[in-house]
Design a protein around this motif. Structure first.
Motif, PDB file in Angstrom:
ATOM      1  N   GLN A 483      20.303 -23.579 -21.491  1.00  0.00           N
ATOM      2  CA  GLN A 483      20.299 -23.797 -20.051  1.00  0.00           C
ATOM      3  C   GLN A 483      18.875 -23.838 -19.508  1.00  0.00           C
ATOM      4  O   GLN A 483      18.665 -23.670 -18.303  1.00  0.00           O
ATOM      5  CB  GLN A 483      21.109 -22.710 -19.349  1.00  0.00           C
ATOM      6  CG  GLN A 483      22.565 -22.684 -19.796  1.00  0.00           C
ATOM      7  CD  GLN A 483      23.463 -21.972 -18.815  1.00  0.00           C
ATOM      8  OE1 GLN A 483      23.784 -22.503 -17.752  1.00  0.00           O
ATOM      9  NE2 GLN A 483      23.872 -20.773 -19.149  1.00  0.00           N
ATOM     10  N   THR A 784      26.100 -16.040 -17.402  1.00  0.00           N
ATOM     11  CA  THR A 784      25.990 -17.473 -17.124  1.00  0.00           C
ATOM     12  C   THR A 784      26.427 -18.306 -18.318  1.00  0.00           C
ATOM     13  O   THR A 784      26.897 -19.437 -18.150  1.00  0.00           O
ATOM     14  CB  THR A 784      24.558 -17.857 -16.728  1.00  0.00           C
ATOM     15  OG1 THR A 784      23.641 -17.473 -17.763  1.00  0.00           O
ATOM     16  CG2 THR A 784      24.152 -17.178 -15.431  1.00  0.00           C
ATOM     17  N   HIS A 796      24.008 -25.855 -10.841  1.00  0.00           N
ATOM     18  CA  HIS A 796      22.968 -24.973 -10.316  1.00  0.00           C
ATOM     19  C   HIS A 796      23.497 -23.555 -10.122  1.00  0.00           C
ATOM     20  O   HIS A 796      24.666 -23.353  -9.792  1.00  0.00           O
ATOM     21  CB  HIS A 796      22.432 -25.492  -8.973  1.00  0.00           C
ATOM     22  CG  HIS A 796      21.782 -26.831  -9.072  1.00  0.00           C
ATOM     23  ND1 HIS A 796      20.509 -27.012  -9.550  1.00  0.00           N
ATOM     24  CD2 HIS A 796      22.256 -28.073  -8.778  1.00  0.00           C
ATOM     25  CE1 HIS A 796      20.204 -28.298  -9.542  1.00  0.00           C
ATOM     26  NE2 HIS A 796      21.249 -28.965  -9.072  1.00  0.00           N
ATOM     27  N   TYR A 797      22.593 -22.595 -10.333  1.00  0.00           N
ATOM     28  CA  TYR A 797      22.846 -21.198 -10.003  1.00  0.00           C
ATOM     29  C   TYR A 797      21.890 -20.793  -8.883  1.00  0.00           C
ATOM     30  O   TYR A 797      20.716 -21.195  -8.877  1.00  0.00           O
ATOM     31  CB  TYR A 797      22.594 -20.283 -11.206  1.00  0.00           C
ATOM     32  CG  TYR A 797      23.350 -20.657 -12.454  1.00  0.00           C
ATOM     33  CD1 TYR A 797      24.745 -20.603 -12.486  1.00  0.00           C
ATOM     34  CD2 TYR A 797      22.676 -21.039 -13.618  1.00  0.00           C
ATOM     35  CE1 TYR A 797      25.438 -20.931 -13.640  1.00  0.00           C
ATOM     36  CE2 TYR A 797      23.362 -21.366 -14.768  1.00  0.00           C
ATOM     37  CZ  TYR A 797      24.745 -21.317 -14.780  1.00  0.00           C
ATOM     38  OH  TYR A 797      25.431 -21.642 -15.920  1.00  0.00           O
ATOM     39  N   TYR A 798      22.398 -19.995  -7.954  1.00  0.00           N
ATOM     40  CA  TYR A 798      21.575 -19.495  -6.850  1.00  0.00           C
ATOM     41  C   TYR A 798      21.700 -17.975  -6.809  1.00  0.00           C
ATOM     42  O   TYR A 798      22.802 -17.444  -6.643  1.00  0.00           O
ATOM     43  CB  TYR A 798      22.034 -20.094  -5.521  1.00  0.00           C
ATOM     44  CG  TYR A 798      22.017 -21.607  -5.502  1.00  0.00           C
ATOM     45  CD1 TYR A 798      20.852 -22.301  -5.156  1.00  0.00           C
ATOM     46  CD2 TYR A 798      23.153 -22.341  -5.839  1.00  0.00           C
ATOM     47  CE1 TYR A 798      20.832 -23.694  -5.144  1.00  0.00           C
ATOM     48  CE2 TYR A 798      23.141 -23.732  -5.829  1.00  0.00           C
ATOM     49  CZ  TYR A 798      21.976 -24.397  -5.482  1.00  0.00           C
ATOM     50  OH  TYR A 798      21.953 -25.772  -5.470  1.00  0.00           O
ATOM     51  N   MET A 799      20.591 -17.291  -6.993  1.00  0.00           N
ATOM     52  CA  MET A 799      20.592 -15.828  -7.001  1.00  0.00           C
ATOM     53  C   MET A 799      19.855 -15.304  -5.777  1.00  0.00           C
ATOM     54  O   MET A 799      18.758 -15.762  -5.457  1.00  0.00           O
ATOM     55  CB  MET A 799      19.913 -15.290  -8.269  1.00  0.00           C
ATOM     56  CG  MET A 799      19.661 -13.781  -8.227  1.00  0.00           C
ATOM     57  SD  MET A 799      18.793 -13.152  -9.687  1.00  0.00           S
ATOM     58  CE  MET A 799      20.147 -13.105 -10.836  1.00  0.00           C
ATOM     59  N   PRO A 826      14.358 -17.143 -13.403  1.00  0.00           N
ATOM     60  CA  PRO A 826      14.270 -18.605 -13.422  1.00  0.00           C
ATOM     61  C   PRO A 826      13.457 -19.172 -14.593  1.00  0.00           C
ATOM     62  O   PRO A 826      13.635 -20.342 -14.946  1.00  0.00           O
ATOM     63  CB  PRO A 826      13.605 -18.931 -12.079  1.00  0.00           C
ATOM     64  CG  PRO A 826      14.012 -17.810 -11.185  1.00  0.00           C
ATOM     65  CD  PRO A 826      13.999 -16.600 -12.073  1.00  0.00           C
ATOM     66  N   TYR A 829      15.680 -20.591 -17.217  1.00  0.00           N
ATOM     67  CA  TYR A 829      16.638 -21.623 -16.828  1.00  0.00           C
ATOM     68  C   TYR A 829      15.906 -22.850 -16.287  1.00  0.00           C
ATOM     69  O   TYR A 829      14.783 -22.762 -15.798  1.00  0.00           O
ATOM     70  CB  TYR A 829      17.592 -21.113 -15.740  1.00  0.00           C
ATOM     71  CG  TYR A 829      18.519 -20.009 -16.172  1.00  0.00           C
ATOM     72  CD1 TYR A 829      19.828 -20.275 -16.530  1.00  0.00           C
ATOM     73  CD2 TYR A 829      18.081 -18.693 -16.199  1.00  0.00           C
ATOM     74  CE1 TYR A 829      20.693 -19.256 -16.907  1.00  0.00           C
ATOM     75  CE2 TYR A 829      18.927 -17.657 -16.583  1.00  0.00           C
ATOM     76  CZ  TYR A 829      20.236 -17.953 -16.942  1.00  0.00           C
ATOM     77  OH  TYR A 829      21.082 -16.954 -17.322  1.00  0.00           O
ATOM     78  N   ASN A 831      17.839 -24.555 -14.012  1.00  0.00           N
ATOM     79  CA  ASN A 831      18.677 -24.819 -12.839  1.00  0.00           C
ATOM     80  C   ASN A 831      19.011 -23.538 -12.082  1.00  0.00           C
ATOM     81  O   ASN A 831      20.092 -23.432 -11.500  1.00  0.00           O
ATOM     82  CB  ASN A 831      19.970 -25.519 -13.259  1.00  0.00           C
ATOM     83  CG  ASN A 831      20.788 -24.684 -14.245  1.00  0.00           C
ATOM     84  OD1 ASN A 831      20.306 -23.686 -14.783  1.00  0.00           O
ATOM     85  ND2 ASN A 831      22.018 -25.097 -14.484  1.00  0.00           N
ATOM     86  N   LEU A 832      18.111 -22.562 -12.077  1.00  0.00           N
ATOM     87  CA  LEU A 832      18.357 -21.307 -11.355  1.00  0.00           C
ATOM     88  C   LEU A 832      17.334 -21.145 -10.241  1.00  0.00           C
ATOM     89  O   LEU A 832      16.129 -21.243 -10.477  1.00  0.00           O
ATOM     90  CB  LEU A 832      18.272 -20.114 -12.314  1.00  0.00           C
ATOM     91  CG  LEU A 832      18.283 -18.721 -11.660  1.00  0.00           C
ATOM     92  CD1 LEU A 832      19.592 -18.481 -10.929  1.00  0.00           C
ATOM     93  CD2 LEU A 832      18.038 -17.628 -12.695  1.00  0.00           C
TER      94      LEU A 832
END
Length: 983
Positions: A483, A784, A796-799, A826, A829, A831-832
């Motif tokens: 990822q 994930t 996408h991941y959003y933290m 990030p 990744y 996409n985080l």
């Protein structure tokens, strides 16, 4: 002064005041250790400037953690001189809107003590503690047992005491109309945030009676500590309990008997004793030296010198002090000891395994076994040849004989063999992260291991540098998917009992520039649309409606008509298969469009409509996950619970968030529904989820579906999937750590959206500040990896970064490091995104913030919306829209008086920010600072040899905005901890 120190001083003052009226000669005191973990201390005696009958608001927290209890409902009253001259807070109004207080949620409660009185003849249930997100302290009936039998197993399986005596809290009722001391030590974390309204959901109630004092700890009190607090409370309130009211009595009846190489001691139990100190003298009854501590009334002394007269005494100890020594007892060990145990063997970092009379010692390959010098420990008075630490030839199995003091022997067979030697073989050194690759462990000393019984090898694989999906099978690691891109290190730790052997190999991951191929969901043979269904668009930009099934009658053909806002836009016909089955599809364009389909059959040229399904929409689907700030249904720091909020037909959800079930099916999403109603939880997406969805609908004219699977008060380990069954929904929340993941996946699968999820929003970590932060980063990678397998088209991941010392559970180096792990995730990744919540300042803001109010949650949504729009809707921002994140820090002057900080985006500088910057953990002596583009430069008062730089420790922050570093975009920078300073 630290909160614990403040609490200790305040507690000591309270004790002085409590004892002055009753036992002025013996003032009890609580050791400093019993304030460690004290999260909430409500004491009616600490309420000042109140007259009888005055409303109490707030009830001030004396723990030093600022968990002050604010009035939530009703009108609890102050009543003086009620219990041993002490005041109480009286709760008189029952029911769901009864007398109650709310305090910031404490999610890791382990020990609680109450002094209270419950009214008799109740008509509704009252609770010792409550929670508007939990039913951990639930009771089954009015004036019934303390806990419901089917409640949280951490409580029902814990230790409950009534007046200091252990009781079964699921069967023992609280004696009514009399003041009681209740204590609870749980077996795991439970939570509460009210005194004491509880959610049923259909059985609300609040406390009805008096409360004098409540002490809540976030750790399990030891037996001695519990006795310390359990002694303080009865003395203060004049209660008669099983806890000791004074230092214990001097033990009596001590007897000493020499037998079998030991001196065995026994004595009578001392009233009030928690432990006993055993002491010995060899000088005629003077100069006693403490041998050890006994929890029971016996002790064996194996170290008495043979033939030497020994005198023994015992003293009793509890939280109030130590008794005088008992009358002495003497004994002379005349029988030699027969003990001849080999207690340990090997080297400190390479211990051997002792099984019966066999010692197996594995040493690193290449070790010179001819001159090994193992060390060992033996039973008292035993000896062995050769002596401990003596070099010996261990190339072959040999015997080590231990001789007891009495001359009896025990022979131990010692076998020394190698630890595993291994090479790692990777199928490629450059991986695209898409095709499966393997790393194999090849043992190079298999024969040597077999010859020495060392073939039982454990394999532990790990991957660092890039987030991956992996499978491990002993000697082979399969890397299924990456990822992220960049250098990756694969590590293998092997162990066959002689200590770990660690090997690593480097692999460079470069993901393809082209998007991943879209993974199609396999539809069911009878899949059909249902009213209100939401369809997610795929990589073509369209949603696919499936109408599959099998006719129960003959037909020449079947048809499917698609309507957009009641206008026919397409029609499909199909001849049924021989078994009368059919599979029809319709493509849906995303937009603010209500779709409808008609399905029917055709015979002799006549169309017959069999079913019509409407209110269908097409857009983008997302998931929200985490703990209470992702749930965001309260908030307990904000306004009272509101009715169902106005809803939009373009914002949808599926199932019941609170129950974690599919109950409710497709529905218009809501922030939250009325607490306690039968449909509570249906369609709930939380406060900031609703604002985010509205932003996307309004800005891009596209429907949005959000499924919220968050659950309050949970560590990250409670969000992991069951490796054997990702759909595991068994047991209870908090009981089954896999239930949260399984319930969320079950809801998404029932919504037919597993392959349509575009992004996942994650707000969690508060419950990992005290423990769990050490593995947080790997735990998130594991989570994930499961998401990517179950929601394969996720993009996408959003933290959201939690607040420093969030929910008053941080303020420690470990908690600061947790935030650092979130900040640096990030890098693993491609996409985080990580967004700061640090700059969320609203009416509920303050140090150790737990939850945000509605304004605060709205700010969270507005911060993340541009990132979602940039990733999914083509937004081209005019300035940075991310939270500033430190890229590197370095000295820029030879005398090391200037430090540069690169953030990768335009920054600002204010001198007020200096106080939150640390060098090697100490506030930096910064004379000035300036911002120039992406860089902030700090001028130090003197040359500096510091190695690390940190920003904003949770223990020091006041919860306000003035000390926050911000970017030119106004967004607060992510905090950092112990970042290396480049020379």
């Amino acid at each position: 002064m630290t909160p614990n120190r403040i609490a200790s001083i305040a507690l000591s003052l309270a004790l002085l005041g409590a004892s002055a009226a009753t036992t002025p000669a013996a003032t009890p005191s609580i050791p400093m250790s019993v304030t460690d973990g004290l999260a909430l201390w409500l004491d009616a005696a600490q309420l000042t400037d109140l007259t009888d009958g005055a409303q109490v608001n707030p009830w001030t927290d004396m723990s030093g953690q600022n968990n002050h209890a604010a009035l939530m409902g009703g009108s609890p009253k102050y009543q003086s001189n009620q219990l041993n001259g002490k005041p109480v807070v009286r709760f008189a109004t029952p029911g769901s809107s009864g007398d109650s207080f709310r305090f910031p949620r404490i999610s890791n409660i382990r020990s609680v003590l109450w002094v209270l009185k419950e009214n008799a003849g109740l008509t509704s249930v009252s609770f010792l503690l409550g929670g508007d997100h939990s039913i951990d302290f639930h009771r089954g009936s009015q004036n019934g047992p303390l806990w419901t039998s089917n409640g949280n197993p951490f409580i029902t399986g814990g230790t409950t005491k009534l007046m200091g005596a252990v009781v079964d809290g699921t069967k023992t009722a609280l004696p009514a109309a009399s003041y009681q001391l209740v204590s609870l030590v749980t077996t795991g974390n439970v939570q509460a945030n009210t005194v004491t309204e509880d959610r049923g959901p259909s059985d609300h109630g609040s406390w009805q009676g008096d409360i004098a004092e409540i002490l809540i700890y976030t750790r399990e009190l030891t037996k001695v500590e519990e006795a310390a607090v359990g002694t303080y409370l009865p003395v203060k309130y004049g209660l008669t309990t099983a806890y000791p009211p004074a230092p214990p009595a001097t033990p009596d009846g001590l007897a000493a008997v020499a037998s079998g190489g030991l001196v065995n001691l026994r004595w009578a139990a001392s009233s009030g004793a928690v432990t006993y100190h055993v002491k010995r003298s060899t000088t005629g009854g003077t100069g006693y030296v403490t041998l050890g501590t006994a929890a029971e009334t016996s002790y064996a002394d194996p170290t008495a010198v043979l033939g030497t007269a020994c005198s023994y005494v015992v003293s009793a100890v509890n939280s109030l002090g130590e008794s005088a020594n008992s009358p002495p007892a003497a004994a002379t060990r005349s029988i030699k000891s027969s003990a001849k145990h080999m207690v340990s063997f090997g080297l400190p970092d390479q211990p051997a395994v002792i099984t019966g009379a066999n010692i197996v010692w594995h040493v690193p390959p290449g070790t010179d076994v001819i001159t090994l010098a193992p060390t060992y420990t033996l039973s008292p008075w035993a000896r062995a040849v050769p002596a401990s630490g003596t070099p010996r030839n261990c190339s072959k199995p040999h015997t080590c004989t231990v001789t007891a003091e009495d001359g009896t022997t025990q022979a131990y067979q010692v076998t020394v063999g190698p630890s595993p030697a291994c090479t790692l073989v990777a199928s490629t050194s450059a991986w695209d992260g898409r095709q499966t690759m393997t790393v194999r462990a090849d043992l190079t000393n298999q024969d040597a291991l077999a010859a020495n019984g060392g073939t039982d090898v454990s394999y532990t694989w790990s991957v660092a540098g890039v987030a991956v999906i992996k499978q491990a099978d002993a000697g082979t690691l399969r890397l299924l998917h990456a990822q992220g891109s960049g250098p990756m290190t694969v590590t293998l730790v092997l162990n066959n009992g002689g200590g770990p052997v660690t090997l690593t190999t480097k692999i460079v991951v470069t993901e393809p520039a082209t998007p991943e191929a879209w993974v199609q969901r396999v539809p069911a043979a009878d899949e059909k649309p249902v009213a209100g269904q939401f369809y997610a668009r795929d990589d073509t930009g369209l949603g696919t409606l499936l109408y599959n099934g099998k006719l129960d009658r003959a037909a020449e053909s079947v048809f499917l008509r698609l309507y957009a806002d009641d206008k026919l836009i397409s029609s499909e016909r199909q001849q049924p298969a021989a078994d009368k089955s059919y599979a029809l599809t319709a493509k849906l364009k995303p937009g603010l469009i209500h779709y409808k389909v008609e399905f029917g059959t055709t015979n002799s040229g006549i169309d017959t409509v069999i079913e019509t399904v409407g209110n269908l929409v097409c857009g983008d689907a997302y998931i929200i996950d985490g703990q209470s700030n992702a749930e965001a249904t309260g908030p307990n720091n904000g306004p009272a619970i509101d009715p169902e909020t106005p809803v939009s037909t373009w914002i949808r959800s599926f199932g019941n968030q609170y129950q974690g079930t599919t109950h409710g099916g497709w529905c218009k999403a809501v922030r939250t529904r009325i607490w306690g109603q039968p449909d509570y939880g249906v369609g709930q997406i939380g406060a900031w989820g609703m604002v985010l969805a509205k932003n996307l609908v309004e800005n891009h004219r596209i429907p949005v579906c959000i499924i919220n699977g968050a659950y309050g008060g949970t560590p990250i380990l409670h969000h992991q999937p069951n490796p054997a069954n990702h759909y595991d929904t068994s047991g209870a929340f908090y009981g089954n750590p896999y239930k949260i993941y399984g319930c969320l996946l079950t809801r998404v699968a029932a919504a037919k959206l597993t392959h349509g999820i575009r992004g996942i929003f994650w707000h969690q970590g508060e419950n990992d500040q005290g423990g769990g932060w050490q593995t947080y980063q790997q735990d998130f990678v594991t989570l994930t990896a499961a998401w990517k397998q179950d929601y394969p088209n996720i993009q996408h991941y959003y933290m959201f970064r939690i607040w420093p010392s969030a929910c008053a559970m941080g303020g420690t180096p470990g908690a600061d490091q947790l935030l650092e792990y979130q900040r640096t995730l990030p890098s693993l990744y491609s996409n985080l995104r990580v967004m700061s919540t640090l700059g969320i300042i609203s009416g509920s803001s303050g140090p150790r913030l737990c939850h945000f109010d509605l304004d605060g949650y709205a700010q969270i949504a507005h911060l993340i919306t541009p990132l979602v729009e940039q990733d999914n809707y083509g937004l081209v921002p005019q300035q940075a829209i991310t939270a500033p994140n430190l890229k590197r820090a370095w000295f820029i002057s030879a005398d090391k008086r200037e430090i540069a900080l690169d953030f990768g985006q335009a920054m600002e500088w204010k001198d007020a920010w200096k106080a939150m910057i640390y060098l090697d953990g100490v506030v930096a002596a910064i004379t000035s600072g300036k911002a120039d583009g992406n860089t902030i430069t700090l001028q130090l008062a003197a040359p500096c040899a510091a190695k690390t730089l940190s920003y904003l420790s949770g223990k020091d922050w006041d919860g306000q905005s003035g000390s926050l570093i911000r970017g030119a975009n106004g967004i607060a920078a992510l905090t950092w901890a112990n970042v290396p300073l480049e020379p």
